[in-house]
Design a protein around this motif. Structure first.
Motif, mmCIF file in Angstrom:
data_model
loop_
_atom_site.group_PDB
_atom_site.id
_atom_site.type_symbol
_atom_site.label_atom_id
_atom_site.label_comp_id
_atom_site.label_asym_id
_atom_site.label_seq_id
_atom_site.Cartn_x
_atom_site.Cartn_y
_atom_site.Cartn_z
ATOM 1 N N THR A 271 -60.525 -14.649 -7.609
ATOM 2 C CA THR A 271 -61.393 -13.479 -7.537
ATOM 3 C C THR A 271 -61.637 -13.123 -6.085
ATOM 4 O O THR A 271 -61.883 -14.002 -5.255
ATOM 5 N N GLU A 287 -63.246 -4.425 -9.272
ATOM 6 C CA GLU A 287 -62.799 -5.795 -9.476
ATOM 7 C C GLU A 287 -61.337 -5.952 -9.053
ATOM 8 O O GLU A 287 -60.486 -5.130 -9.411
ATOM 9 N N ARG A 438 -68.415 -5.203 -10.727
ATOM 10 C CA ARG A 438 -68.459 -5.734 -9.368
ATOM 11 C C ARG A 438 -69.687 -5.253 -8.599
ATOM 12 O O ARG A 438 -70.182 -5.920 -7.715
ATOM 13 N N PRO A 469 -59.707 -3.228 -13.678
ATOM 14 C CA PRO A 469 -59.617 -3.947 -12.406
ATOM 15 C C PRO A 469 -58.188 -3.972 -11.888
ATOM 16 O O PRO A 469 -57.231 -3.952 -12.655
#
Length: 812
Positions: A271, A287, A438, A469
């Motif tokens: 991530t 994201e 996010r 994302p």
């Protein structure tokens, strides 16, 4: 029988050669000229046909035209590859090998094409053949090492060296056979060790299957060498494609044990962590995730998890919950196995005992071989197995608290075990993690509990946030999370741009003539996704100077280009100053060319180090070409690379690189066969967690200067003082990357996305505080040869100019 006069006449005719044929000679001459003209016009296909004709008609020209023919073949093969004309490509190589059957360069090149296309077994044959033709051929040896990593995965060595695991399997097999399971099937036999255990115990029939062609051939060699070729039948088949006996010989019950955990190191590659990178604001990207995603729809990703050895996690890890049983599988119950994939999704509730950031789920299993023998693959066990890691798709800084409950969805709908953390229950309230955007992650990092609950309860999607994302590879995400690299690159880039603007300002010719000054051209040819071109474009737009920057990126994937354009708009960068360079060139080989017909590059960014810890192939050739395309005062980033290393003693590296004798393999003769696929360089190494003893302090081994080839010495001596007695088993190495004279980053630091590598010495050398002298030659691949004279170790290190640091040969 001919008389002596006739024999003499025949000999004279043979010495004169075949009778001259003027028409043939004319055809050969014209075809040769046509081939050379075609080469000048880059018409490689026609040139190749002309060379074939010339060499068939005039074989005596082979030694003269060999280099030109090879060049033409390789260029034409690349074109055929890009056009998808695979059969034509290999037809060309077969024609070439009819003319030059012993040309190791052509053989090796054919292997490279096979490897890129996924024909790894066939590629290995060609690389091995090239090495037989020329044992000191470094390119072929490196390629053979590379394909060996694919054909025989490194875990085979660690598993075969795990005597405890092998012994428990042996005991369980012995019991099963003695209790009446006389027919044994070994699925995925590998080297055949378990099948041989069954045969040695007294099984009347032993069958084995193996899908990998290389491992199948290897198992046949091993079984034959151990005198069991007639009693073990090995099939080159997938287990599902063969008639499996109704009764499986051993009773096996697996218990899968998951535990949620906190590990910043694991999350770093899954991530994206920071909202700013090198001065760029990346919040507009929403994201950014790894393709490893257990919550994705079936078929969207190849696997929902990765594997890691948690005992080597950098910085360690914290188990947030106790281990809990996920599911049981009885491999003797066919009905249970058939119903596994059709089972509905179940939900597991796990209570949190330790506060921390929820990064991933770790899963391992308890394998019950029989009533008395079992194996655990947990993170605290001394085992050859890694653990399965399921990333948690939630805000990077989302913290769970004691007495929270984590809700985990469990399914197995596509033959993969899928785990997905879907929610957290706190004080009776359920917060869905799969809806967290996010935009909440920063608040999660800084908010009080009340603010966090409020943020989670009022989740919404910003209109500027992408609906889905962005997906980047784990190595690309880890690169984005390397804050120091991007910060230092920005410093070095700003320094260069300031210097170039100052030089142009002092000339003043363009300003005096009233013309707008030419922009500074920056080319980023990094591998994969990179924001360095965008940083250069922003540096130009932020400047008050009239001398702007035009940045060119070599990213190819459409999603990458979309992401860079999105970030350009969000950072106030005019999209017209950011271009995608591969749309301007005919093919990848022409990526290094002038930005315009009359202009040169101000800076070229090269991606010199692979994430695995090796230098990229062709690095020095690329830098040589790039230097020719720089304007006065321009620079290559990085400008030089210093390689550092130290001496260590590490039994773990030995265990992972080769089978150590017959004792761990229960007396079976396996090592000589599988060790043919040993590679001397261990990659993806984390030196900070490696089980080893340092026998010296770090030293600089050599320097590669990308801005000045003449500065790359051919030989030098580095004296290393041994600081502790022990056995030198490996030489780990890493890089100090100098972006300019004053700014550098290390590939061996806390937030580095690069791993380290190590040359593993299969014959460890004892040392007792002696000095180690290292003559360094910067011309070949890294090769360590040792000799012991008067208590002194001589270690020869050869860095690769054009290839990975990749080989080690030992002489005693």
């Amino acid at each position: 029988m001919p008389n002596s006069a006739a024999r003499a006449k025949s000999a004279r005719r043979a010495r004169r050669g075949p009778r001259e044929d003027p028409a043939r000679n004319e055809l050969v001459s014209r075809s040769l000229q046509s081939a050379q003209q075609c080469l000048l016009h880059r018409d490689y296909g026609t040139a190749y046909v002309h060379y074939l004709l010339v060499l068939h008609l005039a074989p005596l020209l082979k030694h003269v035209a060999a280099d030109s023919f090879r060049f033409t073949l390789f260029k034409w093969a690349s074109e055929l590859d890009s056009l998808g004309r695979i059969q034509d490509l290999f037809n060309c190589y077969e024609q070439a090998l009819e003319l030059f059957p012993d040309d190791e360069v052509i053989v090796n090149s054919m292997g490279e094409h096979l490897f890129r296309m996924g024909f790894r077994d066939e590629a290995a044959v060609q690389f091995h053949r090239a090495l037989k033709l020329r044992p000191d051929f470094p390119e072929a040896r490196e390629n053979f090492y590379r394909v060996s990593n694919w054909l025989v995965e490194r875990w085979h060595f660690l598993m075969l060296n795990d005597r405890g695991r092998n012994r428990k399997y042996q005991l369980a097999i012995q019991r099963a056979v003695r209790e009446g399971c006389s027919t044994v099937l070994d699925i995925g036999t590998g080297t055949g060790i378990l099948g041989m255990c069954a045969q040695k115990t007294g099984a009347s029939q032993v069958f084995a299957c193996e899908l990998s062609k290389t491992m199948y051939e290897l198992a046949r060699e091993v079984v034959s060498a151990n005198g069991m070729a007639d009693s073990i039948k090995i099939l080159h088949k997938k287990s599902l494609d063969m008639e499996v006996p109704k009764d499986i010989p051993t009773r096996r019950v697996e218990s899968y044990l998951p535990v949620p955990l906190c590990s910043p190191w694991l999350s770093n590659a899954k991530t994206f962590a920071d909202i700013t990178v090198g001065g760029l604001d990346l919040t507009a990207a929403g994201e950014i995730r790894s393709p490893v995603n257990s919550s994705a729809a079936v078929g969207e990703v190849s696997e929902p998890y990765t594997t890691e050895r948690l005992s080597r996690a950098r910085g360690g890890f914290t188990a947030l919950t106790p281990p809990c049983r996920l599911l049981d599988l009885n491999f003797n119950n066919l009905q249970e196995l058939e119903g596994l994939c059709s089972r509905e999704t179940s939900q597991l509730r796990v209570q949190v005992l330790e506060e921390g950031v929820l990064d991933a789920l770790a899963v391992w299993f308890q394998l019950h071989l029989d009533q008395d023998n079992s194996i655990s693959t947990g993170p605290h066990e001394d085992t050859c197995w890694e653990q399965a890691i399921y990333p948690v798709q939630s805000p990077r800084h989302f913290r769970v608290q004691r007495n929270d409950e984590i809700l985990v969805d469990v399914s197995c709908q596509d033959a993969y075990l899928r785990l997905c953390c879907v929610a957290v229950v706190r004080d009776g309230q359920t917060f869905r993690l799969d809806r967290v955007e996010r935009s909440v992650s920063v608040a999660c990092a800084q908010s009080t509990e009340v603010e966090l609950c409020s943020a989670l309860a009022s989740l919404h999607t910003s209109p500027d946030t992408p609906l889905r994302p962005f997906t980047l590879e784990s190595s690309e995400i880890a690169l984005l999370n390397n804050v120091s690299y991007h910060s230092n690159f920005r410093l070095a880039l700003d320094s260069l741009l300031t210097s170039l603007r100052s030089a142009r300002g002092s000339q003043g010719s363009e300003v005096a003539s009233g013309r707008s000054p030419e922009p500074l051209y920056v080319l980023d040819v990094s591998e994969g996704f990179s924001v360095l071109s965008l940083m250069a474009a922003q540096a130009g737009s932020d400047s008050t100077s009239s001398c702007s920057v035009r940045a060119y990126s070599s990213v190819e994937k459409e999603q990458h280009q979309v992401l860079l354009r999105l970030l350009a708009r969000a950072n106030g960068v005019d999209e017209s100053v950011l271009e995608f360079w591969l749309t301007h060139v005919e093919d990848d080989s022409a990526v290094f060319q002038r930005p315009t017909s009359e202009k040169l590059w101000s800076a070229i960014v090269l991606d010199c180090i692979e994430p695995c810890g090796l230098t990229r192939q062709g690095m020095m050739e690329k830098s040589t070409l790039a230097r020719c395309l720089l304007e006065d005062g321009g620079r290559i980033f990085p400008e030089r690379i210093a390689v550092h290393g130290l001496l260590v003693e590490s039994d773990m590296l030995l265990q992972e690189s080769a089978v150590q004798g017959v004792e761990p393999t229960l007396g079976f003769n396996i090592a000589p066969f599988i060790n043919q696929f040993t590679v001397p360089v261990h990659v993806f190494l984390d030196l900070s967690t490696l089980e080893c003893r340092h026998l010296s302090e770090p030293v600089q081994l050599f320097v590669l200067d990308l801005m000045n080839n003449s500065a790359n010495y051919t030989s030098t001596n580095v004296r290393v003082q041994v600081s502790a007695s022990g056995r030198v088993t490996a030489v780990p190495f890493w890089y100090q990357i100098y972006l300019d004279t004053d700014v550098s980053v290390s590939t061996f630091c806390e937030d580095s996305h690069w791993k380290q590598a190590a040359v593993v010495l299969q014959h460890p050398l004892s040392c007792h505080g002696a000095e180690v002298t290292q003559p360094v030659h910067a011309e070949a691949v890294l090769r360590a040869t040792q000799s012991k004279v008067a208590g002194r170790v001589t270690l020869h290190v050869y860095p690769a100019h054009t290839h990975h640091i990749s080989t080690a040969s030992i002489s005693r």
